[in-house]
Write a protein that holds these residues in place. Structure first.
Motif, PDB file in Angstrom:
ATOM      1  N   ARG A 247       0.825  -1.211   0.000  1.00 35.36           N
ATOM      2  CA  ARG A 247       0.000   0.000   0.000  1.00 35.36           C
ATOM      3  C   ARG A 247       0.855   1.256   0.000  1.00 35.36           C
ATOM      4  N   ALA A 248       2.007   1.209   0.644  1.00 36.36           N
ATOM      5  CA  ALA A 248       2.881   2.380   0.687  1.00 36.36           C
ATOM      6  C   ALA A 248       3.514   2.652  -0.667  1.00 36.36           C
ATOM      7  N   SER A 249       3.644   1.612  -1.508  1.00 35.94           N
ATOM      8  CA  SER A 249       4.281   1.812  -2.800  1.00 35.94           C
ATOM      9  C   SER A 249       3.320   2.357  -3.849  1.00 35.94           C
ATOM     10  N   ILE A 250       2.020   2.383  -3.563  1.00 33.22           N
ATOM     11  CA  ILE A 250       1.040   2.913  -4.505  1.00 33.22           C
ATOM     12  C   ILE A 250       1.059   4.439  -4.411  1.00 33.22           C
ATOM     13  N   VAL A 251       1.264   5.064  -5.555  1.00 29.47           N
ATOM     14  CA  VAL A 251       1.337   6.517  -5.596  1.00 29.47           C
ATOM     15  C   VAL A 251       0.066   7.046  -6.251  1.00 29.47           C
ATOM     16  N   THR A 252      -0.580   7.986  -5.613  1.00 27.85           N
ATOM     17  CA  THR A 252      -1.775   8.596  -6.173  1.00 27.85           C
ATOM     18  C   THR A 252      -1.365   9.849  -6.927  1.00 27.85           C
ATOM     19  N   LEU A 253      -1.738   9.905  -8.197  1.00 29.82           N
ATOM     20  CA  LEU A 253      -1.391  11.048  -9.027  1.00 29.82           C
ATOM     21  C   LEU A 253      -2.550  12.034  -9.072  1.00 29.82           C
ATOM     22  N   ASP A 254      -2.208  13.307  -9.082  1.00 30.23           N
ATOM     23  CA  ASP A 254      -3.223  14.333  -9.218  1.00 30.23           C
ATOM     24  C   ASP A 254      -3.653  14.413 -10.676  1.00 30.23           C
ATOM     25  N   PRO A 255      -4.927  14.720 -10.931  1.00 32.17           N
ATOM     26  CA  PRO A 255      -5.361  14.833 -12.318  1.00 32.17           C
ATOM     27  C   PRO A 255      -4.682  16.013 -13.011  1.00 32.17           C
ATOM     28  N   VAL A 256      -4.377  15.824 -14.277  1.00 34.32           N
ATOM     29  CA  VAL A 256      -3.699  16.858 -15.057  1.00 34.32           C
ATOM     30  C   VAL A 256      -4.586  17.212 -16.241  1.00 34.32           C
ATOM     31  N   VAL A 257      -4.768  18.488 -16.477  1.00 29.54           N
ATOM     32  CA  VAL A 257      -5.556  18.958 -17.608  1.00 29.54           C
ATOM     33  C   VAL A 257      -4.604  19.578 -18.613  1.00 29.54           C
ATOM     34  N   ILE A 258      -4.665  19.107 -19.856  1.00 29.19           N
ATOM     35  CA  ILE A 258      -3.806  19.627 -20.913  1.00 29.19           C
ATOM     36  C   ILE A 258      -4.694  20.359 -21.906  1.00 29.19           C
ATOM     37  N   THR A 259      -4.383  21.612 -22.113  1.00 29.44           N
ATOM     38  CA  THR A 259      -5.133  22.411 -23.068  1.00 29.44           C
ATOM     39  C   THR A 259      -4.252  22.645 -24.283  1.00 29.44           C
ATOM     40  N   VAL A 260      -4.791  22.341 -25.465  1.00 38.30           N
ATOM     41  CA  VAL A 260      -4.015  22.477 -26.694  1.00 38.30           C
ATOM     42  C   VAL A 260      -4.811  23.318 -27.668  1.00 38.30           C
ATOM     43  N   LYS A 261      -4.120  24.217 -28.297  1.00 32.54           N
ATOM     44  CA  LYS A 261      -4.734  25.014 -29.348  1.00 32.54           C
ATOM     45  C   LYS A 261      -4.571  24.240 -30.648  1.00 32.54           C
ATOM     46  N   ARG A 262      -5.685  23.839 -31.255  1.00 33.84           N
ATOM     47  CA  ARG A 262      -5.627  22.996 -32.452  1.00 33.84           C
ATOM     48  C   ARG A 262      -5.283  23.831 -33.673  1.00 33.84           C
ATOM     49  N   GLU A 263      -4.302  23.356 -34.385  1.00 33.96           N
ATOM     50  CA  GLU A 263      -3.896  23.977 -35.637  1.00 33.96           C
ATOM     51  C   GLU A 263      -3.872  22.894 -36.698  1.00 33.96           C
ATOM     52  N   GLN A 264      -3.659  23.286 -37.927  1.00 31.13           N
ATOM     53  CA  GLN A 264      -3.586  22.309 -39.008  1.00 31.13           C
ATOM     54  C   GLN A 264      -2.328  21.471 -38.834  1.00 31.13           C
ATOM     55  N   LEU A 265      -2.519  20.158 -38.754  1.00 34.47           N
ATOM     56  CA  LEU A 265      -1.388  19.266 -38.589  1.00 34.47           C
ATOM     57  C   LEU A 265      -0.849  18.875 -39.956  1.00 34.47           C
ATOM     58  N   PRO A 266       0.459  18.698 -40.050  1.00 33.01           N
ATOM     59  CA  PRO A 266       1.014  18.300 -41.346  1.00 33.01           C
ATOM     60  C   PRO A 266       0.648  16.849 -41.679  1.00 33.01           C
ATOM     61  N   THR A 267       0.585  16.536 -42.935  1.00 31.39           N
ATOM     62  CA  THR A 267       0.322  15.178 -43.374  1.00 31.39           C
ATOM     63  C   THR A 267       1.633  14.412 -43.388  1.00 31.39           C
ATOM     64  N   VAL A 268       1.609  13.228 -42.808  1.00 30.34           N
ATOM     65  CA  VAL A 268       2.820  12.424 -42.722  1.00 30.34           C
ATOM     66  C   VAL A 268       2.606  11.172 -43.552  1.00 30.34           C
ATOM     67  N   TYR A 269       3.553  10.872 -44.416  1.00 31.52           N
ATOM     68  CA  TYR A 269       3.518   9.662 -45.226  1.00 31.52           C
ATOM     69  C   TYR A 269       4.611   8.729 -44.729  1.00 31.52           C
ATOM     70  N   VAL A 270       4.252   7.475 -44.493  1.00 31.98           N
ATOM     71  CA  VAL A 270       5.225   6.487 -44.052  1.00 31.98           C
ATOM     72  C   VAL A 270       5.414   5.501 -45.196  1.00 31.98           C
ATOM     73  N   THR A 271       6.650   5.409 -45.629  1.00 31.38           N
ATOM     74  CA  THR A 271       6.958   4.457 -46.699  1.00 31.38           C
ATOM     75  C   THR A 271       8.041   3.529 -46.209  1.00 31.38           C
TER      76      THR A 271
END
Length: 83
Positions: free
Chosen positions: A43-67
């Motif tokens: 029980r002592a080894s279990i760590v409780t993490l605080d919630p984290v909120v990530i705010t991102v401003k959405r922009e046009q993402l580049p297109t990625v091609y994998v070959t």
């Protein structure tokens, strides 16, 4: 006059039973304490993490091609193994 005689075999048997019971009871308490200590450490080894909120401003993402292509030179070699 009344004399009391002790049966030595009965007294020895009772003593042995009492000592055996005490030893078994002591082992049970010892294992109980060890188990409780192990649970406390888990029980002592279990760590409780605080919630984290990530705010991102959405922009046009580049297109990625994998070959790629298959490399057949290493077909007989095992690179990794999962078990």
């Amino acid at each position: 006059m009344t004399t009391t005689r002790f049966n030595m075999q009965s007294a020895t048997s009772t003593t042995i039973k009492a000592v055996a019971f005490g030893a078994i009871a002591s082992l049970a308490v010892l294992f109980g304490i060890a188990h409780a200590q192990g649970q406390r450490e888990i029980r002592a080894s279990i760590v409780t993490l605080d919630p984290v909120v990530i705010t991102v401003k959405r922009e046009q993402l580049p297109t990625v091609y994998v070959t790629g292509r298959r490399d057949t030179s290493s077909d007989s070699v095992q690179i990794a193994s999962a078990q």
